[in-house]
Design a protein around this motif. Structure first.
Motif, mmCIF file in Angstrom:
data_model
loop_
_atom_site.group_PDB
_atom_site.id
_atom_site.type_symbol
_atom_site.label_atom_id
_atom_site.label_comp_id
_atom_site.label_asym_id
_atom_site.label_seq_id
_atom_site.Cartn_x
_atom_site.Cartn_y
_atom_site.Cartn_z
ATOM 1 N N TRP A 182 42.106 -3.335 46.981
ATOM 2 C CA TRP A 182 41.749 -1.949 46.660
ATOM 3 C C TRP A 182 42.882 -0.996 47.063
ATOM 4 O O TRP A 182 43.228 -0.092 46.299
ATOM 5 C CB TRP A 182 40.464 -1.548 47.384
ATOM 6 C CG TRP A 182 40.232 -0.081 47.312
ATOM 7 C CD1 TRP A 182 39.666 0.621 46.284
ATOM 8 C CD2 TRP A 182 40.621 0.887 48.287
ATOM 9 N NE1 TRP A 182 39.682 1.954 46.579
ATOM 10 C CE2 TRP A 182 40.261 2.150 47.792
ATOM 11 C CE3 TRP A 182 41.241 0.812 49.524
ATOM 12 C CZ2 TRP A 182 40.492 3.321 48.508
ATOM 13 C CZ3 TRP A 182 41.466 1.964 50.236
ATOM 14 C CH2 TRP A 182 41.094 3.205 49.718
ATOM 15 N N TYR A 183 43.450 -1.205 48.232
ATOM 16 C CA TYR A 183 44.499 -0.312 48.732
ATOM 17 C C TYR A 183 45.734 -0.359 47.829
ATOM 18 O O TYR A 183 46.303 0.673 47.496
ATOM 19 C CB TYR A 183 44.875 -0.701 50.165
ATOM 20 C CG TYR A 183 45.866 0.235 50.797
ATOM 21 C CD1 TYR A 183 45.446 1.445 51.328
ATOM 22 C CD2 TYR A 183 47.220 -0.076 50.856
ATOM 23 C CE1 TYR A 183 46.351 2.319 51.905
ATOM 24 C CE2 TYR A 183 48.129 0.786 51.428
ATOM 25 C CZ TYR A 183 47.690 1.980 51.953
ATOM 26 O OH TYR A 183 48.591 2.856 52.504
ATOM 27 N N VAL A 184 46.133 -1.546 47.428
ATOM 28 C CA VAL A 184 47.317 -1.679 46.562
ATOM 29 C C VAL A 184 47.073 -1.017 45.218
ATOM 30 O O VAL A 184 47.913 -0.264 44.719
ATOM 31 C CB VAL A 184 47.695 -3.168 46.389
ATOM 32 C CG1 VAL A 184 48.699 -3.357 45.274
ATOM 33 C CG2 VAL A 184 48.228 -3.733 47.690
ATOM 34 N N VAL A 185 45.915 -1.269 44.624
ATOM 35 C CA VAL A 185 45.630 -0.721 43.298
ATOM 36 C C VAL A 185 45.460 0.789 43.336
ATOM 37 O O VAL A 185 46.001 1.504 42.486
ATOM 38 C CB VAL A 185 44.379 -1.400 42.694
ATOM 39 C CG1 VAL A 185 43.899 -0.669 41.452
ATOM 40 C CG2 VAL A 185 44.673 -2.842 42.369
ATOM 41 N N SER A 186 44.734 1.302 44.314
ATOM 42 C CA SER A 186 44.441 2.735 44.304
ATOM 43 C C SER A 186 45.519 3.591 44.953
ATOM 44 O O SER A 186 45.888 4.625 44.408
ATOM 45 C CB SER A 186 43.100 3.006 44.982
ATOM 46 O OG SER A 186 43.185 2.700 46.352
ATOM 47 N N GLY A 241 48.390 3.887 42.241
ATOM 48 C CA GLY A 241 47.897 5.181 41.792
ATOM 49 C C GLY A 241 46.744 5.147 40.805
ATOM 50 O O GLY A 241 46.441 6.160 40.172
ATOM 51 N N TYR A 242 46.075 4.009 40.665
ATOM 52 C CA TYR A 242 44.922 3.943 39.774
ATOM 53 C C TYR A 242 43.686 4.450 40.498
ATOM 54 O O TYR A 242 43.497 4.220 41.675
ATOM 55 C CB TYR A 242 44.676 2.514 39.284
ATOM 56 C CG TYR A 242 45.743 2.028 38.351
ATOM 57 C CD1 TYR A 242 45.826 2.498 37.060
ATOM 58 C CD2 TYR A 242 46.680 1.098 38.772
ATOM 59 C CE1 TYR A 242 46.808 2.054 36.195
ATOM 60 C CE2 TYR A 242 47.663 0.645 37.928
ATOM 61 C CZ TYR A 242 47.723 1.123 36.636
ATOM 62 O OH TYR A 242 48.698 0.696 35.796
ATOM 63 N N GLY A 243 42.824 5.129 39.761
ATOM 64 C CA GLY A 243 41.591 5.641 40.338
ATOM 65 C C GLY A 243 40.524 5.743 39.275
ATOM 66 O O GLY A 243 40.643 5.192 38.172
ATOM 67 N N ILE A 244 39.475 6.470 39.589
ATOM 68 C CA ILE A 244 38.365 6.650 38.652
ATOM 69 C C ILE A 244 38.840 7.335 37.373
ATOM 70 O O ILE A 244 38.379 7.018 36.279
ATOM 71 C CB ILE A 244 37.239 7.464 39.320
ATOM 72 C CG1 ILE A 244 36.632 6.683 40.477
ATOM 73 C CG2 ILE A 244 36.163 7.850 38.328
ATOM 74 C CD1 ILE A 244 35.910 5.428 40.076
ATOM 75 N N ASP A 245 39.763 8.269 37.492
ATOM 76 C CA ASP A 245 40.247 8.986 36.319
ATOM 77 C C ASP A 245 41.095 8.108 35.400
ATOM 78 O O ASP A 245 41.360 8.483 34.257
ATOM 79 C CB ASP A 245 41.064 10.207 36.743
ATOM 80 C CG ASP A 245 40.208 11.231 37.474
ATOM 81 O OD1 ASP A 245 38.988 11.266 37.201
ATOM 82 O OD2 ASP A 245 40.755 11.971 38.306
ATOM 83 N N SER A 246 41.513 6.950 35.865
ATOM 84 C CA SER A 246 42.331 6.054 35.055
ATOM 85 C C SER A 246 41.495 5.221 34.079
ATOM 86 O O SER A 246 42.042 4.601 33.174
ATOM 87 C CB SER A 246 43.120 5.109 35.951
ATOM 88 O OG SER A 246 43.969 5.835 36.805
ATOM 89 N N ILE A 247 40.185 5.201 34.270
ATOM 90 C CA ILE A 247 39.306 4.433 33.392
ATOM 91 C C ILE A 247 39.115 5.223 32.099
ATOM 92 O O ILE A 247 38.716 6.387 32.130
ATOM 93 C CB ILE A 247 37.950 4.170 34.070
ATOM 94 C CG1 ILE A 247 38.162 3.374 35.355
ATOM 95 C CG2 ILE A 247 37.003 3.441 33.122
ATOM 96 C CD1 ILE A 247 36.914 3.230 36.194
ATOM 97 N N PRO A 248 39.398 4.604 30.947
ATOM 98 C CA PRO A 248 39.240 5.349 29.693
ATOM 99 C C PRO A 248 37.775 5.617 29.378
ATOM 100 O O PRO A 248 36.893 4.830 29.718
ATOM 101 C CB PRO A 248 39.850 4.410 28.652
ATOM 102 C CG PRO A 248 39.781 3.065 29.250
ATOM 103 C CD PRO A 248 39.870 3.256 30.733
ATOM 104 N N ARG A 249 37.540 6.751 28.742
ATOM 105 C CA ARG A 249 36.185 7.114 28.333
ATOM 106 C C ARG A 249 35.963 6.674 26.908
ATOM 107 O O ARG A 249 36.750 6.982 26.023
ATOM 108 C CB ARG A 249 35.979 8.616 28.431
ATOM 109 C CG ARG A 249 35.878 9.092 29.838
ATOM 110 C CD ARG A 249 35.408 10.500 29.831
ATOM 111 N NE ARG A 249 34.914 10.825 31.150
ATOM 112 C CZ ARG A 249 34.786 12.038 31.582
ATOM 113 N NH1 ARG A 249 35.106 13.046 30.807
ATOM 114 N NH2 ARG A 249 34.335 12.252 32.782
ATOM 115 N N PHE A 250 34.881 5.967 26.693
ATOM 116 C CA PHE A 250 34.546 5.498 25.351
ATOM 117 C C PHE A 250 33.475 6.379 24.712
ATOM 118 O O PHE A 250 33.333 6.380 23.501
ATOM 119 C CB PHE A 250 34.079 4.046 25.395
ATOM 120 C CG PHE A 250 35.160 3.119 25.863
ATOM 121 C CD1 PHE A 250 36.248 2.846 25.049
ATOM 122 C CD2 PHE A 250 35.108 2.532 27.111
ATOM 123 C CE1 PHE A 250 37.252 1.994 25.481
ATOM 124 C CE2 PHE A 250 36.113 1.696 27.543
ATOM 125 C CZ PHE A 250 37.191 1.414 26.721
#
Length: 89
Positions: free
Chosen positions: A67-71, A75-84
């Motif tokens: 989690w620490y490496v990814v976020s 720099g990935y977070g909740i806002d990085s998830i695309p909205r469908f």
């Protein structure tokens, strides 16, 4: 991110991992043919608290590191998830 936030997230991951690790490798009293009077047959024959805590700590540390490496580092977070779904506002 502050150290307190990182520790708080680790604690949440550790606590959730604990409930996933608890049933691993448990032999019940019924399986051991040694049911203590007054207890349920599905109760653990021998509860190994140190083993559970150590295994939980290792697994939670690996999940937290991922989690620490990814976020934080990538720099990935909740806002990085695309909205469908379309936005209705």
């Amino acid at each position: 991110m502050s150290a307190f936030s990182t520790l708080a997230i680790y604690f949440i991951i550790w606590w959730l991992t604990l409930f996933a690790v608890l049933p691993l490798g448990v032999r019940t009293q019924a399986e051991e043919n040694d049911v203590v009077p007054g207890s349920v047959e599905s109760a653990p024959a021998r509860f190994r608290a140190l083993r559970v805590v150590l295994l939980t700590t290792v697994i939670a540390a690996a999940i937290h590191l991922g989690w620490y490496v990814v976020s934080v580092k990538l720099g990935y977070g909740i806002d990085s998830i695309p909205r469908f779904a379309p936005e209705f506002y």
